[in-house]
Design a protein around this motif. Structure first.
Motif, PDB file in Angstrom:
ATOM      1  N   LEU A  13     128.001  65.643  46.826  1.00 44.37           N
ATOM      2  CA  LEU A  13     127.976  66.053  45.428  1.00 44.37           C
ATOM      3  C   LEU A  13     126.720  66.834  45.071  1.00 44.37           C
ATOM      4  CD1 LEU A  13     129.287  62.709  43.979  1.00 44.37           C
ATOM      5  CD2 LEU A  13     130.568  64.828  44.253  1.00 44.37           C
ATOM      6  N   ILE A  14     125.767  66.859  46.047  1.00 39.60           N
ATOM      7  CA  ILE A  14     124.478  67.487  45.743  1.00 39.60           C
ATOM      8  C   ILE A  14     124.665  68.908  45.210  1.00 39.60           C
ATOM      9  CG2 ILE A  14     122.359  68.385  46.776  1.00 39.60           C
ATOM     10  CD1 ILE A  14     122.273  65.922  48.483  1.00 39.60           C
ATOM     11  N   LEU A  15     125.566  69.631  45.854  1.00 38.53           N
ATOM     12  CA  LEU A  15     125.761  71.014  45.446  1.00 38.53           C
ATOM     13  C   LEU A  15     126.330  71.099  44.038  1.00 38.53           C
ATOM     14  CD1 LEU A  15     126.941  72.707  48.715  1.00 38.53           C
ATOM     15  CD2 LEU A  15     124.702  72.763  47.600  1.00 38.53           C
ATOM     16  N   GLU A  16     127.147  70.115  43.682  1.00 37.40           N
ATOM     17  CA  GLU A  16     127.777  70.162  42.362  1.00 37.40           C
ATOM     18  C   GLU A  16     126.763  69.903  41.262  1.00 37.40           C
ATOM     19  OE1 GLU A  16     131.150  67.538  42.066  1.00 37.40           O
ATOM     20  OE2 GLU A  16     131.967  68.365  43.943  1.00 37.40           O
ATOM     21  N   ASP A  17     125.841  68.948  41.484  1.00 39.94           N
ATOM     22  CA  ASP A  17     124.906  68.597  40.423  1.00 39.94           C
ATOM     23  C   ASP A  17     123.555  68.227  41.040  1.00 39.94           C
ATOM     24  OD1 ASP A  17     123.547  67.743  38.250  1.00 39.94           O
ATOM     25  OD2 ASP A  17     125.027  66.250  37.594  1.00 39.94           O
ATOM     26  N   PRO A  18     122.822  69.230  41.538  1.00 41.44           N
ATOM     27  CA  PRO A  18     121.596  68.924  42.259  1.00 41.44           C
ATOM     28  C   PRO A  18     120.607  68.110  41.422  1.00 41.44           C
ATOM     29  CG  PRO A  18     121.748  71.278  41.776  1.00 41.44           C
ATOM     30  CD  PRO A  18     123.064  70.673  41.406  1.00 41.44           C
ATOM     31  N   TYR A  58     121.045  65.741  39.195  1.00 37.78           N
ATOM     32  CA  TYR A  58     121.373  64.327  39.150  1.00 37.78           C
ATOM     33  C   TYR A  58     121.148  63.658  40.501  1.00 37.78           C
ATOM     34  CZ  TYR A  58     124.117  60.078  38.457  1.00 37.78           C
ATOM     35  OH  TYR A  58     124.531  58.786  38.386  1.00 37.78           O
ATOM     36  N   TYR A  59     121.466  64.390  41.590  1.00 40.98           N
ATOM     37  CA  TYR A  59     121.412  63.734  42.891  1.00 40.98           C
ATOM     38  C   TYR A  59     120.095  63.895  43.628  1.00 40.98           C
ATOM     39  CZ  TYR A  59     126.272  62.723  42.218  1.00 40.98           C
ATOM     40  OH  TYR A  59     127.412  62.231  41.716  1.00 40.98           O
ATOM     41  N   THR A  60     119.256  64.895  43.251  1.00 40.94           N
ATOM     42  CA  THR A  60     117.985  65.057  43.960  1.00 40.94           C
ATOM     43  C   THR A  60     116.780  64.944  43.043  1.00 40.94           C
ATOM     44  OG1 THR A  60     117.920  67.426  43.605  1.00 40.94           O
ATOM     45  CG2 THR A  60     119.039  66.672  45.593  1.00 40.94           C
ATOM     46  N   GLY A  61     116.997  65.025  41.725  1.00 41.03           N
ATOM     47  CA  GLY A  61     115.870  64.999  40.799  1.00 41.03           C
ATOM     48  C   GLY A  61     115.313  66.389  40.535  1.00 41.03           C
ATOM     49  N   ALA A 119     112.680  66.778  33.768  1.00 44.34           N
ATOM     50  CA  ALA A 119     111.661  66.129  32.951  1.00 44.34           C
ATOM     51  C   ALA A 119     112.124  64.754  32.499  1.00 44.34           C
ATOM     52  CB  ALA A 119     111.328  67.000  31.748  1.00 44.34           C
ATOM     53  N   GLU A 120     113.428  64.632  32.244  1.00 39.68           N
ATOM     54  CA  GLU A 120     113.934  63.372  31.710  1.00 39.68           C
ATOM     55  C   GLU A 120     115.063  62.814  32.570  1.00 39.68           C
ATOM     56  OE1 GLU A 120     112.520  61.738  29.410  1.00 39.68           O
ATOM     57  OE2 GLU A 120     111.093  63.338  28.909  1.00 39.68           O
ATOM     58  N   VAL A 121     115.368  61.574  32.368  1.00 43.74           N
ATOM     59  CA  VAL A 121     116.486  60.928  33.054  1.00 43.74           C
ATOM     60  C   VAL A 121     117.790  61.548  32.571  1.00 43.74           C
ATOM     61  CG1 VAL A 121     117.693  58.737  33.379  1.00 43.74           C
ATOM     62  CG2 VAL A 121     115.193  58.786  33.217  1.00 43.74           C
ATOM     63  N   PRO A 122     118.634  62.055  33.501  1.00 45.84           N
ATOM     64  CA  PRO A 122     119.828  62.800  33.065  1.00 45.84           C
ATOM     65  C   PRO A 122     120.990  61.906  32.662  1.00 45.84           C
ATOM     66  CG  PRO A 122     119.717  62.778  35.427  1.00 45.84           C
ATOM     67  CD  PRO A 122     118.520  62.038  34.945  1.00 45.84           C
ATOM     68  N   ILE A 123     120.703  60.692  32.248  1.00 41.53           N
ATOM     69  CA  ILE A 123     121.767  59.783  31.815  1.00 41.53           C
ATOM     70  C   ILE A 123     121.305  59.222  30.478  1.00 41.53           C
ATOM     71  CG2 ILE A 123     123.004  57.631  32.346  1.00 41.53           C
ATOM     72  CD1 ILE A 123     122.365  58.053  35.247  1.00 41.53           C
ATOM     73  N   GLU A 124     122.232  58.914  29.621  1.00 43.05           N
ATOM     74  CA  GLU A 124     121.821  58.346  28.344  1.00 43.05           C
ATOM     75  C   GLU A 124     121.196  56.968  28.570  1.00 43.05           C
ATOM     76  OE1 GLU A 124     123.514  56.804  24.115  1.00 43.05           O
ATOM     77  OE2 GLU A 124     124.958  57.444  25.653  1.00 43.05           O
ATOM     78  N   VAL A 125     119.983  56.803  28.077  1.00 42.53           N
ATOM     79  CA  VAL A 125     119.286  55.536  28.316  1.00 42.53           C
ATOM     80  C   VAL A 125     119.638  54.543  27.219  1.00 42.53           C
ATOM     81  CG1 VAL A 125     117.055  54.421  28.553  1.00 42.53           C
ATOM     82  CG2 VAL A 125     117.403  56.715  29.477  1.00 42.53           C
ATOM     83  N   THR A 126     120.407  53.551  27.604  1.00 46.63           N
ATOM     84  CA  THR A 126     120.787  52.520  26.636  1.00 46.63           C
ATOM     85  C   THR A 126     120.037  51.246  26.988  1.00 46.63           C
ATOM     86  OG1 THR A 126     122.543  51.767  28.062  1.00 46.63           O
ATOM     87  CG2 THR A 126     123.112  53.488  26.467  1.00 46.63           C
ATOM     88  N   ARG A 127     120.200  50.267  26.155  1.00 49.52           N
ATOM     89  CA  ARG A 127     119.558  48.991  26.402  1.00 49.52           C
ATOM     90  C   ARG A 127     120.063  48.383  27.713  1.00 49.52           C
ATOM     91  NH1 ARG A 127     116.425  46.419  23.074  1.00 49.52           N
ATOM     92  NH2 ARG A 127     115.815  44.403  23.942  1.00 49.52           N
TER      93      ARG A 127
END
Lengths: 505, 462
Positions: free
Chosen positions: A263-268, A270-273, A282-290
């Motif tokens: 999946l790296i090629l699809e969304d580098p 998310y998968y490599t930082g 710069a930020e975490v690419p996922i919504e940070v919830t509790r």
């Protein structure tokens, strides 16, 4: 067998214990030496009546016991403490108590074997033949009759006098024992088969001795193959394990070496930082919830806390143990609250966890991608509890040491920046404190004592060399091979060296 | 058999009417009674028994062959119960092997004249039991062709055995015990073999018995050293017999496993060994004396005395069971506590209670003289004790192991067909040897029994 016989002894027969006892006393008193009583069982009092001396057998037993015991001690000491020392969880090589059982058994074994064999040898047994057995009635000596025989070899022996003495003792019968000139020997076949068996037993020993003192070109004989011959791949040979003979297996269609690699090629990002341009997110690419943070806390506790500690200062149990063992060359886990780490973009932290960083291994295969992001998110919260992180989190001004003086030479300023971005700061502080390694403050121009006994001054050339080849000169008190350097270009090195030189004191 | 024997014979007269040798017990009758068995065709029962024993022995052979060719995986042993039936069977047989030397050596030193009736018999039993016992650890090592590694023999690996391991102590203890028991037994046999030699009618018998009788003539100067050697061997064998089962118990006690790691093990194992050994002697003696007409030599009095020993050691064993529980509680060690609660009420509770019933409860019947002297009762009780003692070893080995330190590896042990075949087969080995012994060798120590008769003692004052 020849027919010529000569007299061997006179034999007298008795029916009861009392008779033989009194007869024995009389024969003893008459002064005979070469005579004996023959009884179906040991008779109490007969030794005294005959004047038999106490046997020396017990002394043999004693000596054998002492020999066995000492050999036991020596053998175990030599084998287990000298020739092939057994290292057992820090216990002494040689500790007598654990060796006592075998010493005891060997003492008993030696004593018993000696007693047994010495008794037969002293009794002149085994014997193939006794002239007494030629007398028919003597067969009852092992049944219910008692006999007394005086041998002709006795100096006092006199055919008529001896016979009348025996008659006086009240013998029920008296008979002369004849012995042929040639006494019977074991049958020929018995001798031969013993000889053959004996030689046969020598053969294995001879083979072993031969093998011991000779070299052989032929491979050793495998009576039992154990696991010596396993099917396996050998260089330049087809592999016997697969039909196509290939040892290295091709990746099967639809499989990937690592979980999310495809999946790296699809969304580098998310998968490599790192995004397409190679810059850290710069930020975490996922919504940070509790819940997400909670997940991160839990994963951090499971995977990271052993080294970095629950609080992140780097004093987890692994570190404590290593410190207490004073392991040479131990690289302590980083304090995650250091300013340069708190300042890192989230993508960089993610990359450190994923690929590992310097001496820390990567967790790509152990923690799922989403969980790695959760840990990064949690790290931000954790760092927010300490000064550097809080400043980062709430946008407060950076601390003094991180700011370069405004009038700084641009090359030195670049070096200062690289000192953080290339993570030199993880080990080398700028304020004189010792982290993993020495501080850079006052390093330039100081005299360094090397492990080879010489000393050098930390000049420009020395600094260049130390960055390019950290193991070229090892300063006393340091362990070689620890310094891991990220790729650094020549320009960058110039800047770093200039920066370090600027910290001269 | 100097002072002691007479003293004990006199003591016997005081305590109990002498009944060690019954019937018309002159010397010739004793010779005849015992030798007859070896000289005549045995009863039909012998042939049937021997055929059965041989069959079962064949089964053992096949099971062992299969095991060696395949590997120990054919047994039920697996994690966490890595010591399964082979060790249980080993300890069971070694235990049985204790009675013989105890009777011949310890009772000899204590001048118990009554031992003469049964010592030959039980010494033979000892030797055969130790052979059966030795089989199990040997095949348990897996690669039996390198079994010589257990001995300190120079080898191509330039390695020596670990002498601080109880398993190696075992090797030395059991092999020493076997050697010494064999010497002791054979030495006792020599005068009796000479008797058989002198009575033999055919050339081949004369030759065979003659070779093994070593040319014994019963000369008193020889008897003198012989007696001394016998006494010495008895004195050596006594601490030895106590050491062997202690060492066997170290296999368990020296480990760190709850349920094994207890100091009570050595005395507890020794008591158990005597207990099971005596039971086995009764199991064998009861049919043998009937079958071979030895009732006058192995008398009811002998059997009764043995039953007393069985009851006493049975209570010792019962005390040890109770003490183990007490210590588990008193030590306050919760793992030890768990191991014992699990023993009595866990998945193997059935085995535990079989053990308690057979070993502690059944022998209590011997409080009654009637029971002690009743042939059917003693036969049944002795079998119960044999079963119970097998289960004791099973309980110790398996219940402690099956609840490992890691609850995830807890498992229930079940034997395989091969386990069964090996255990049953070992009885085939034992009985084959024993029946051969009954057929060809004097089952009762002829010369020694003779010393127990009035004919052996001087009647004039001395």
């Amino acid at each position: 067998m020849s027919n010529n016989t000569k007299q061997f002894a006179v034999l007298a027969e008795y029916e009861t214990v009392d008779e033989i006892l009194s007869a024995a006393v009389k024969v003893r008193d008459a002064g005979y030496a070469k005579w004996d009583c023959y009884t179906p069982m040991p008779v109490h009092g007969l030794d005294d009546a005959m004047g038999v001396e106490q046997t020396r057998l017990p002394w043999f037993t004693l000596c054998a016991g002492i020999t066995g015991g000492s050999l036991g001690v020596l053998m175990q000491w030599w084998m287990n403490a000298v020739d092939y020392p057994f290292i057992t969880s820090g216990k002494p090589d040689w500790s007598l108590p654990a060796n006592i059982p075998i010493v005891f058994e060997l003492t008993i074994l030696f004593s018993a074997l000696t007693t047994f064999f010495a008794m037969w040898i002293m009794n002149n047994l085994p014997r193939w033949y006794s002239p007494l057995s030629r007398v028919k009635r003597f067969a009852r000596a092992t049944d219910d009759r008692f006999f007394l025989a005086i041998e002709t070899a006795d100096p006092l022996f006199d055919a008529s006098a001896t016979e009348s003495l025996l008659r006086e003792t009240g013998a029920h019968a008296i008979e002369s024992v004849e012995d042929p000139d040639e006494s019977p020997t074991p049958p020929i076949w018995l001798k031969h088969s013993l000889l053959i068996a004996g030689t046969g037993l020598l053969i294995p020993l001879m083979i072993i001795a031969y093998a011991r003192f000779n070299t052989q070109e032929a491979p050793r004989v495998h009576l039992v193959p154990d696991m010596d011959f396993q099917e396996k791949y050998k260089a330049q040979n087809p592999s016997p394990l697969f039909e196509d003979g290939r040892a290295a297996r091709a990746q099967l269609a639809g499989t990937f070496a690592f979980e999310d690699d495809h999946l790296i090629l699809e969304d580098p990002g998310y998968y490599t930082g790192k995004d397409e341009g190679g810059d850290y997110l710069a930020e975490v690419p996922i919504e940070v919830t509790r819940e997400f943070l909670e997940r991160g806390r839990q994963r951090y506790a499971i995977n990271c806390a052993v080294c970095h500690g629950y609080d992140g200062v780097g004093d987890g149990t692994v570190n404590q143990r290593a410190q207490s063992l004073q392991t040479a060359g131990w690289i302590p886990p980083s304090n995650l609250h250091q300013a340069y780490i708190a300042a890192q973009p989230k993508g960089q932290l993610f990359e450190s966890i994923t690929m590992g960083i310097r001496n820390m291994p990567g967790y790509k295969s152990a923690i799922t991608t989403e969980d790695r992001w959760a840990i990064v998110a949690y790290l931000e919260a954790l760092q927010g509890t300490q000064e550097a992180g809080a400043r980062q989190l709430w946008g407060a001004a950076p601390s003094v040491e991180e700011v370069s003086p405004s009038d700084e030479d641009p090359l030195v300023a670049k070096g200062r920046e690289l000192h953080t971005t290339k993570t030199c700061i993880a080990c080398h502080s700028l304020d004189g404190t010792t982290l993993v390694s020495g501080s850079f403050l006052g390093l330039a121009g100081s005299e360094r004592k090397l492990t080879d006994g010489t000393a050098v001054v930390a000049d420009e050339a020395y600094l260049h060399e130390s960055i390019m080849d950290p193991n070229a000169k090892i300063v006393e008190g340091y362990v070689p091979g620890l310094m891991v350097i990220p790729p650094i270009s020549d320009d960058e090195r110039e800047a770093l060296v200039a920066f370090i030189l600027s910290l001269k004191q | 058999m100097s002072n002691g024997e007479i003293a004990s014979a006199e003591l016997d007269n005081i305590i109990d009417p002498p009944a060690l040798v019954q019937g018309k017990a002159d010397l010739a009758t004793i010779t005849e009674t015992v030798s007859r068995v070896a000289e005549h065709k045995p009863p039909k029962a012998w042939y049937i028994g021997f055929a059965m024993a041989l069959g079962v022995l064949g089964m053992l052979g096949m099971a062992v062959l299969y095991l060696i060719a395949t590997g120990v995986g054919v047994w039920g042993n697996n994690q966490p119960v890595a010591w399964g039936w082979p060790i249980v069977n080993f300890v069971f047989w070694v235990g049985i092997g204790h009675a013989g030397t105890l009777i011949s050596a310890v009772l000899y030193l204590f001048r118990q004249g009554w031992r003469t009736g049964i010592n030959r018999f039980s010494e033979a039993m000892t030797i055969f039991a130790v052979i059966c016992a030795g089989l199990f650890p040997a095949i348990h090592v897996g690669r039996i062709w390198v079994i010589y590694w257990v001995f300190p023999i120079p080898n191509q690996m330039a390695m020596w055995p670990q002498f601080r391991s109880p398993l190696l102590w075992d090797v030395f203890a059991v092999s020493t015990y076997f050697t010494v028991s064999l010497l002791f037994w054979y030495m006792g046999l020599v005068p009796d073999l000479a008797t058989l030699r002198d009575r033999s009618k055919t050339k081949i018998r004369r030759l065979m018995y003659g070779i093994f009788a070593l040319g014994w003539t019963g000369a008193n100067r020889q008897w003198h050293r012989y007696e001394r050697a016998y006494l010495l061997l008895a004195a050596l064998a006594t601490p030895l017999v106590l050491s062997v089962h202690s060492v066997v118990s170290f296999d368990f006690a020296v480990s760190q496993l709850p349920g094994w790691h207890t100091t009570i093990f050595p005395p507890y194992f020794v008591a158990g060994a005597i207990f099971s050994g005596f039971a086995m002697v009764v199991t064998l003696a009861v049919p043998a004396r009937a079958l071979f007409g030895l009732r006058d030599l192995i008398t009811l009095r002998h059997l009764e005395l043995m039953n007393k020993v069985i009851m006493a050691t049975g209570m010792l064993v019962g005390y040890a069971y109770a003490m183990e529980f007490f210590m588990a509680w008193y030590s306050g060690n919760k793992y030890e506590g768990f191991a014992f609660v699990n023993r009595a009420f866990g998945p193997y509770a059935w085995a535990y209670w079989i053990m308690v019933t057979c070993n502690v409860i059944t022998p209590q019947i011997y409080w009654f003289k009637k029971a002690r002297r009743s042939i059917p009762i003693m036969f049944v009780v002795s079998i119960f004790v044999n079963i119970g003692m097998w289960f004791e070893r099973f309980v110790i080995t398996v219940t402690s192991l099956n609840r490992d330190f890691l609850p995830s590896s807890w498992n229930y042990f079940s034997p395989t067909v091969i386990d069964w075949a090996t255990l049953i087969g070992s009885f085939g080995l034992f009985f084959t040897l024993f029946l051969l012994f009954c057929r060809f060798l004097p089952q009762v120590a002829i010369a020694e029994v003779k010393t127990q008769t009035p004919h052996a003692h001087s009647h004039s004052a001395h």
